[in-house]
Motif scaffolding. Structure first.
Motif: not given
Length: 175
Positions: A113-124
């Protein structure tokens, strides 16, 4: 010879790869830096899950000319809980579609299981996740599986479910 190969977009899979490297003494390299995968007897591939595929896995493992005497371990890193059987089964089915039969049949699969940081996501990726989130929210409650619930619960947040202890079964298998 042994190698840890990883495909990471935003860093979570890379963290797992470096931790596994530290715990085993096996060198970790990005999939894009691997020149000759065939010289390794043991290949541990860690890949981020994106839109149903494992980042870089097909490109890397499909280059294996003869899987007969190789130990191949694949560990996926995704947002949804790998303890959910339906989620694990879906991941296995997606991996099977991405690999030639001879390689898939030689492969041991683990789900992390990982994670996510929406502030680091590219536009796509932000746009794609927004679309997936809106679609997930519209589903009836009985149609929401673990993956869908994870997307809804983590949308537009920074979350990490990294658990380095979940590497232990992989370490045991390498030995």
């Amino acid at each position: 010879m042994e190698i840890i190969v990883y495909g990471s977009q935003y860093g979570t899979t890379e963290e797992y790869a470096h931790e596994l490297s530290e715990k085993t003494g096996i060198k970790a390299e990005k999939y894009s830096d691997i020149k000759d995968i065939n010289k390794y007897d043991t290949i541990i591939y860690l890949g981020a899950l994106y839109a149903g595929s494992v980042l870089g896995m097909k490109k890397t493992l499909s280059k294996i000319s003869d899987a007969t005497n190789k130990k191949i371990i694949v560990a996926t890193v995704g947002l949804a809980d790998p303890n959910d059987k339906e989620n694990r089964d879906t991941i296995r089915q997606r991996i099977e579609k991405q690999l030639p039969d001879d390689i898939y049949n030689q492969t041991s699969i683990h789900c992390l299981r990982g994670g996510i940081d929406y502030s680091k996501l590219n536009f796509k990726h932000k746009t794609m996740m927004g679309f997936v989130y809106r679609r997930a929210k519209k589903l009836k409650e009985d149609k929401k599986n673990a993956e869908v619930k994870a997307i809804i619960e983590t949308y537009d947040k920074k979350v990490s479910f990294i658990d380095f202890d979940s590497l232990n079964p992989i370490i045991d298998e390498i030995k």
